[in-house]
Motif scaffolding. Structure first.
Motif, PDB file in Angstrom:
ATOM      1  N   ASN A 142     108.808  45.670  52.645  1.00 39.72           N
ATOM      2  CA  ASN A 142     109.512  46.752  53.757  1.00 39.72           C
ATOM      3  C   ASN A 142     109.538  45.969  55.114  1.00 39.72           C
ATOM      4  OD1 ASN A 142     109.367  49.149  52.096  1.00 39.72           O
ATOM      5  ND2 ASN A 142     107.151  49.390  52.509  1.00 39.72           N
ATOM      6  N   LYS A 169     116.948  55.451  52.244  1.00 39.26           N
ATOM      7  CA  LYS A 169     116.428  55.597  50.922  1.00 39.26           C
ATOM      8  C   LYS A 169     115.119  54.577  50.774  1.00 39.26           C
ATOM      9  CE  LYS A 169     121.209  55.735  49.118  1.00 39.26           C
ATOM     10  NZ  LYS A 169     122.244  55.033  48.410  1.00 39.26           N
ATOM     11  N   GLN A 170     115.022  53.418  51.500  1.00 38.50           N
ATOM     12  CA  GLN A 170     113.739  52.946  51.546  1.00 38.50           C
ATOM     13  C   GLN A 170     112.654  53.577  52.062  1.00 38.50           C
ATOM     14  OE1 GLN A 170     114.668  48.505  53.103  1.00 38.50           O
ATOM     15  NE2 GLN A 170     112.464  48.049  52.723  1.00 38.50           N
ATOM     16  N   LYS A 173     111.432  56.091  49.866  1.00 37.50           N
ATOM     17  CA  LYS A 173     110.573  55.584  48.708  1.00 37.50           C
ATOM     18  C   LYS A 173     109.363  55.051  49.147  1.00 37.50           C
ATOM     19  CE  LYS A 173     111.145  51.986  45.086  1.00 37.50           C
ATOM     20  NZ  LYS A 173     111.773  50.825  44.649  1.00 37.50           N
ATOM     21  N   ASN A 176     107.143  58.017  49.522  1.00 37.72           N
ATOM     22  CA  ASN A 176     106.789  58.933  48.340  1.00 37.72           C
ATOM     23  C   ASN A 176     105.707  58.083  47.461  1.00 37.72           C
ATOM     24  OD1 ASN A 176     107.978  61.300  48.722  1.00 37.72           O
ATOM     25  ND2 ASN A 176     110.124  60.339  47.957  1.00 37.72           N
ATOM     26  N   SER A 177     105.359  56.727  47.907  1.00 36.57           N
ATOM     27  CA  SER A 177     104.463  55.959  47.063  1.00 36.57           C
ATOM     28  C   SER A 177     103.168  56.166  47.659  1.00 36.57           C
ATOM     29  CB  SER A 177     104.646  54.525  47.324  1.00 36.57           C
ATOM     30  OG  SER A 177     104.525  54.016  48.741  1.00 36.57           O
ATOM     31  N   SER A 182     103.575  63.732  50.062  1.00 42.16           N
ATOM     32  CA  SER A 182     104.177  64.783  49.893  1.00 42.16           C
ATOM     33  C   SER A 182     103.657  66.281  49.751  1.00 42.16           C
ATOM     34  CB  SER A 182     105.040  64.441  48.587  1.00 42.16           C
ATOM     35  OG  SER A 182     104.305  64.564  47.493  1.00 42.16           O
TER      36      SER A 182
END
Length: 347
Positions: A142, A169-170, A173, A176-177, A182
């Motif tokens: 990142n 998008k990155q 992602k 969400n890791s 969430s």
């Protein structure tokens, strides 16, 4: 479909403890966004966002605001004067006797508090999100996102990333890791994360550099220093604080002496520490949500007058705090009988 009042909410919502009050806006396009995307969209509606130094974030905010699609979004905790806040205000009235009139702050009827109160979200997003992003953006994969930062970690920086479709998008992602993030986004606007706080405390704790809008530090401040002259005056009127914990069902956040339980280890920067925090808070919100729904059902079953008397007898306790929800249920069972408590709880 918005519920607007407690009666519709309890009758028509299959799992009210899980209901996200963001959905009261009745904006289908907004409701259908994933929870993280909703958060950034809502943040982009703030007028200050168009002054951002991040060009992509500024453009995203301008597009959101110029579209007119999200003009009616408001604070789900009912602290503002926009959006559909009828349901949360009805919750505050039914449970705690708080009825909003023409001003932001009102007294709680028959509560024993001298101060006025306003709505608040106990566990908010931005500070913990900044802390999470600070860790994940430093990962090698990142690095390009980190390189775009021109100041400190902030909503302006994050909207700058979100406004860039490739970076979005990155970013999503990467977010969400993170375990439980969430779930936190989905849960922080459910009923168990809403509360009333002394007037102006909401804004103060959001900008105070020490408290940083964290609920554990907020309770610590209320216990040790009080709030102005009318709530636990400089920490010398501890009865106010004990009554506050009991009246607003806050036992999950304190020990049996009323001391706040530290939820985030401040000397630990690991992402695991942040994930443990998120996990704990998600559970705390869920437990309190279930209890609040049970109390709304009890209020509906008993009627307003009888519930007010019960509230005075049980929740105005000011010589200490209840140990946990189980102890409170035992007290309620002694007063009302086990059958009634099982009826409101086992659903």
């Amino acid at each position: 479909m918005s519920y607007n009042n407690v009666e519709n909410f309890l009758k028509n919502c299959s799992k009210p403890q899980n209901y996200n009050f963001e959905f009261e806006c009745d904006n289908g396009e907004y409701i259908n966004l994933p929870s993280i995307n909703r958060y950034f969209t809502y943040k982009a509606t703030a007028p200050a966002m168009i002054d951002s130094a991040y060009i992509t974030g500024k453009k995203f905010a301008e597009d959101i605001q110029n579209s007119g699609k999200y003009n009616q979004l408001g604070d789900c905790d009912g602290s503002g004067n926009t959006g559909n806040i009828s349901l949360i205000h009805d919750v505050y009235f039914k449970l705690w006797g708080w009825k909003k009139d023409s001003s932001t702050f009102e007294n709680n009827q028959d509560s024993g508090f001298r101060c006025q109160f306003g709505g608040d979200t106990m566990n908010s997003v931005q500070y913990i999100l900044n802390d999470v992003v600070k860790e994940i953006i430093n990962r090698q994969e990142n690095k390009n996102l980190f390189d775009k930062k021109i100041g400190h970690f902030s909503i302006n920086y994050l909207l700058g990333l979100y406004g860039d479709l490739e970076c979005r998008k990155q970013l999503i992602k990467a977010l969400n890791s993170v375990e439980y993030l969430s779930q936190y986004f989905n849960g922080y606007h459910t009923i168990g994360n809403f509360v009333l706080v002394p007037s102006y405390f909401n804004r103060w704790r959001g900008i105070n550099g020490k408290v940083q809008d964290y609920w554990d530090f907020s309770l610590k401040h209320l216990k040790e220093e009080g709030w102005k002259d009318d709530f636990n005056n400089k920490g010398n009127n501890i009865k106010d604080y004990y009554r506050y914990i009991n009246y607003f069902f806050l036992w999950g956040y304190v020990d049996d002496q009323g001391n706040c339980i530290e939820l985030l280890k401040r000397n630990n920067d690991s992402i695991k520490n942040k994930e443990h925090f998120l996990e704990k808070v998600v559970k705390l919100i869920k437990n309190r949500s279930c209890f609040m729904i049970a109390m709304l059902r009890l209020q509906q079953k008993l009627g307003i007058k009888a519930y007010v008397k019960l509230r005075e007898k049980v929740f105005l306790k000011d010589d200490g705090v209840y140990k946990n929800f189980d102890e409170v249920f035992e007290v309620l069972k002694e007063l009302l009988g086990e059958d009634i408590i099982n009826e409101i709880w086992n659903r």
